[in-house]
Scaffold this motif. Structure first.
Motif, PDB file in Angstrom:
ATOM      1  N   ALA A 172       1.071  -1.501   0.022  1.00  0.00           N
ATOM      2  CA  ALA A 172       0.304  -0.564  -0.046  1.00  0.00           C
ATOM      3  C   ALA A 172       0.665   1.158   0.154  1.00  0.00           C
ATOM      4  N   LEU A 173       0.965   1.921  -0.555  1.00  0.00           N
ATOM      5  CA  LEU A 173       1.787   3.159  -1.596  1.00  0.00           C
ATOM      6  C   LEU A 173       0.588   4.180  -0.631  1.00  0.00           C
ATOM      7  N   GLY A 174       1.199   4.899  -0.354  1.00  0.00           N
ATOM      8  CA  GLY A 174       0.406   6.596   0.017  1.00  0.00           C
ATOM      9  C   GLY A 174      -0.082   6.465   0.952  1.00  0.00           C
ATOM     10  N   LEU A 175      -1.283   5.382   1.755  1.00  0.00           N
ATOM     11  CA  LEU A 175      -2.286   4.968   3.052  1.00  0.00           C
ATOM     12  C   LEU A 175      -2.177   6.470   3.771  1.00  0.00           C
ATOM     13  N   ARG A 176      -3.291   6.558   3.880  1.00  0.00           N
ATOM     14  CA  ARG A 176      -3.371   8.088   4.907  1.00  0.00           C
ATOM     15  C   ARG A 176      -5.239   7.661   4.610  1.00  0.00           C
ATOM     16  N   ARG A 177      -6.161   8.214   5.545  1.00  0.00           N
ATOM     17  CA  ARG A 177      -6.956   8.630   6.048  1.00  0.00           C
ATOM     18  C   ARG A 177      -7.328  10.060   5.807  1.00  0.00           C
ATOM     19  N   THR A 178      -8.728  10.811   5.534  1.00  0.00           N
ATOM     20  CA  THR A 178      -9.152  12.081   4.863  1.00  0.00           C
ATOM     21  C   THR A 178     -10.585  12.278   5.234  1.00  0.00           C
ATOM     22  N   PRO A 179     -11.123  13.266   5.243  1.00  0.00           N
ATOM     23  CA  PRO A 179     -12.160  13.215   5.974  1.00  0.00           C
ATOM     24  C   PRO A 179     -12.922  13.105   4.789  1.00  0.00           C
ATOM     25  N   THR A 180     -14.239  12.800   5.167  1.00  0.00           N
ATOM     26  CA  THR A 180     -15.295  12.001   4.014  1.00  0.00           C
ATOM     27  C   THR A 180     -16.549  13.480   4.193  1.00  0.00           C
ATOM     28  N   PRO A 181     -16.492  13.845   2.093  1.00  0.00           N
ATOM     29  CA  PRO A 181     -17.619  14.665   2.155  1.00  0.00           C
ATOM     30  C   PRO A 181     -19.095  15.036   2.358  1.00  0.00           C
ATOM     31  N   ALA A 182     -19.413  16.094   3.266  1.00  0.00           N
ATOM     32  CA  ALA A 182     -20.618  16.150   4.094  1.00  0.00           C
ATOM     33  C   ALA A 182     -21.578  15.014   3.127  1.00  0.00           C
ATOM     34  N   GLY A 183     -22.512  14.321   3.833  1.00  0.00           N
ATOM     35  CA  GLY A 183     -24.079  13.807   2.791  1.00  0.00           C
ATOM     36  C   GLY A 183     -25.027  15.057   2.150  1.00  0.00           C
ATOM     37  N   GLY A 184     -26.188  14.502   1.375  1.00  0.00           N
ATOM     38  CA  GLY A 184     -26.781  15.166   0.539  1.00  0.00           C
ATOM     39  C   GLY A 184     -27.269  15.080  -0.779  1.00  0.00           C
ATOM     40  N   ASP A 185     -28.030  15.634  -0.873  1.00  0.00           N
ATOM     41  CA  ASP A 185     -28.761  15.264  -2.581  1.00  0.00           C
ATOM     42  C   ASP A 185     -27.382  14.933  -3.330  1.00  0.00           C
ATOM     43  N   ASP A 186     -26.081  15.710  -3.573  1.00  0.00           N
ATOM     44  CA  ASP A 186     -24.849  15.774  -4.654  1.00  0.00           C
ATOM     45  C   ASP A 186     -24.314  14.784  -3.781  1.00  0.00           C
ATOM     46  N   SER A 187     -24.406  14.094  -2.762  1.00  0.00           N
ATOM     47  CA  SER A 187     -23.538  13.261  -2.110  1.00  0.00           C
ATOM     48  C   SER A 187     -22.473  12.376  -2.931  1.00  0.00           C
ATOM     49  N   PRO A 188     -23.339  11.845  -4.321  1.00  0.00           N
ATOM     50  CA  PRO A 188     -21.786  10.092  -5.403  1.00  0.00           C
ATOM     51  C   PRO A 188     -21.699  11.682  -5.554  1.00  0.00           C
ATOM     52  N   ALA A 189     -21.662  13.080  -6.092  1.00  0.00           N
ATOM     53  CA  ALA A 189     -21.216  13.705  -7.275  1.00  0.00           C
ATOM     54  C   ALA A 189     -19.803  13.974  -6.398  1.00  0.00           C
ATOM     55  N   ARG A 190     -19.741  14.335  -4.906  1.00  0.00           N
ATOM     56  CA  ARG A 190     -19.277  14.826  -4.680  1.00  0.00           C
ATOM     57  C   ARG A 190     -18.240  13.862  -4.207  1.00  0.00           C
ATOM     58  N   LEU A 191     -19.046  13.077  -3.368  1.00  0.00           N
ATOM     59  CA  LEU A 191     -17.442  12.319  -2.735  1.00  0.00           C
ATOM     60  C   LEU A 191     -16.553  11.749  -4.361  1.00  0.00           C
ATOM     61  N   ILE A 192     -17.530  11.535  -5.645  1.00  0.00           N
ATOM     62  CA  ILE A 192     -16.650  11.197  -6.725  1.00  0.00           C
ATOM     63  C   ILE A 192     -15.610  11.936  -7.303  1.00  0.00           C
ATOM     64  N   ASP A 193     -15.601  13.526  -6.909  1.00  0.00           N
ATOM     65  CA  ASP A 193     -15.030  14.426  -7.182  1.00  0.00           C
ATOM     66  C   ASP A 193     -13.535  14.088  -5.678  1.00  0.00           C
ATOM     67  N   ARG A 194     -14.150  13.900  -4.464  1.00  0.00           N
ATOM     68  CA  ARG A 194     -12.799  13.658  -3.862  1.00  0.00           C
ATOM     69  C   ARG A 194     -12.310  12.225  -4.052  1.00  0.00           C
ATOM     70  N   LEU A 195     -12.512  10.846  -4.393  1.00  0.00           N
ATOM     71  CA  LEU A 195     -11.575  10.457  -4.661  1.00  0.00           C
ATOM     72  C   LEU A 195     -11.118  10.292  -5.536  1.00  0.00           C
ATOM     73  N   ALA A 196     -11.724  11.089  -6.757  1.00  0.00           N
ATOM     74  CA  ALA A 196     -10.882  11.672  -8.175  1.00  0.00           C
ATOM     75  C   ALA A 196      -9.509  12.698  -8.142  1.00  0.00           C
ATOM     76  N   GLU A 197     -10.076  13.354  -6.867  1.00  0.00           N
ATOM     77  CA  GLU A 197      -9.071  14.501  -6.286  1.00  0.00           C
ATOM     78  C   GLU A 197      -7.276  13.182  -5.249  1.00  0.00           C
ATOM     79  N   LEU A 198      -7.562  12.252  -4.729  1.00  0.00           N
ATOM     80  CA  LEU A 198      -7.112  12.230  -4.106  1.00  0.00           C
ATOM     81  C   LEU A 198      -6.705  10.347  -4.983  1.00  0.00           C
ATOM     82  N   SER A 199      -6.866  10.596  -5.643  1.00  0.00           N
ATOM     83  CA  SER A 199      -6.622   9.239  -6.965  1.00  0.00           C
ATOM     84  C   SER A 199      -5.588   9.489  -8.066  1.00  0.00           C
ATOM     85  N   ASP A 200      -5.523  11.538  -7.875  1.00  0.00           N
ATOM     86  CA  ASP A 200      -5.198  12.189  -8.810  1.00  0.00           C
ATOM     87  C   ASP A 200      -3.625  12.322  -7.768  1.00  0.00           C
ATOM     88  N   GLU A 201      -3.914  12.596  -6.838  1.00  0.00           N
ATOM     89  CA  GLU A 201      -2.315  12.567  -5.770  1.00  0.00           C
ATOM     90  C   GLU A 201      -1.834  11.740  -6.246  1.00  0.00           C
TER      91      GLU A 201
END
Length: 328
Positions: A52-81
């Motif tokens: 496991a390279l770069g293992l880290r723990r970061t906050p989950t975006p807050a829930g809501g109607d657009d929760s799936p989209a905001r979560l995927i945005d965060r996962l994409a950001e973590l992936s890019d890094e």
């Protein structure tokens, strides 16, 4: 605390556990893995050796109607890094595990109160965003799979994995495979064994009495004293505090009843127990063994085994599942 990207780090989880180095998952194709919880996300890039390279723990975006989209945005950001930090490791698939009701066959997040979604087509959305195969599954189910492959359940084809923390999550392994029932199997924390109210709306749920969160909450409600988690209640019980002893006894009785029912119905070879309460050691395991023996007769009493992968079981399961998707 945050890294240079601005995404803050989560130093410890709700039980106080700090992020530890993950064990290797063995040789195979490189994959990205995410373990999303209600409060934090574990992320890592696993290389061809299974490290496991770069293992880290970061906050989950807050829930809501657009929760799936905001979560995927965060996962994409973590992936890019991760990919920028390790350009020579090119992932061939992604693993994503989440809490709630998950239908892994359809790739649907059926319901998650923590993440705030219903019928979210997470696998489809993730595949479109990342352009590679995506394995989408339940966090505890995949944690149990990791325990089966790498940890405390590896010697058992038929086992129950219980994660006892703020709540109680469970998963079933039958003939060496996770049993899902469309995402509804394994809700052991919400199996009814009494008549007390549960925040989920049902009555008598196991986790309302026997989770670490319930133990500390019930003690505070009874005494007015705020305690530092279930461990302090157990310590007070051992020191002669009658209220603590009663609440701890209630929790042990409830866990015994639940495991006895599982033993009678599906006869697991082992019950693997993880989460914060598992660190109670003999105060938990020895008591449960004695009480099970007193309650059952002809049944095959399961081995009670501590989980071995601690807080990393979910992301290890996510990575293992991602490798399955890469080879499908």
């Amino acid at each position: 605390m945050s890294d240079e990207s601005g995404i803050p780090e989560v130093i410890s989880d709700e039980s106080g556990e700090r992020l530890a180095r993950a064990v290797t998952i063995g040789a195979g194709v490189p994959v990205l893995a995410f373990d999303v919880g209600g409060t934090d996300i574990k992320s890592a890039l696993f290389d061809a050796d299974g490290t496991a390279l770069g293992l880290r723990r970061t906050p989950t975006p807050a829930g809501g109607d657009d929760s799936p989209a905001r979560l995927i945005d965060r996962l994409a950001e973590l992936s890019d890094e991760l990919r920028a930090q390790h350009p020579d490791v090119v992932p061939e698939a992604i693993g994503l595990v989440v809490p709630g009701i998950v239908d892994p066959e359809r790739g649907i997040g059926v319901f998650s109160s923590n993440l705030g979604w219903r019928d979210a087509p997470m696998r489809e959305l993730m595949s479109a965003r990342f352009g590679m195969p995506v394995a989408f599954d339940h966090d505890v189910r995949m944690a149990s799979w990791a325990e089966h492959v790498l940890g405390g359940a590896r010697d058992y084809a038929n086992a129950v994995v219980l994660i006892i923390g703020t709540g109680i999550a469970g998963a079933l392994l039958v003939d060496g495979r996770p049993y899902t029932a469309g995402g509804y199997a394994g809700e052991i924390g919400h199996s009814p064994i009494g008549e007390w109210p549960c925040p989920c709306g049902a009555r008598g749920c196991l986790e309302a009495v026997a989770s670490a969160g319930a133990i500390s909450r019930r003690y505070t409600d009874a005494t007015g004293e705020v305690v530092d988690g279930a461990r302090e209640v157990i310590a007070r019980a051992a020191a002669g505090d009658e209220t603590a002893a009663r609440i701890w006894n209630d929790a042990l009785d409830a866990l015994t009843m639940s495991i006895a029912q599982l033993t009678a119905v599906i006869a697991p070879q082992a019950v693997v127990i993880g989460g914060g309460l598992s660190r109670a050691g003999g105060a938990l395991f020895d008591e449960l063994r004695t009480r099970l023996a007193d309650r059952l007769s002809f049944h095959r009493i399961p081995e009670l085994v501590p989980a071995e992968l601690s807080g990393n079981a979910g992301i290890l399961g996510s990575a293992l599942r991602a490798r399955q998707a890469a080879s499908a």
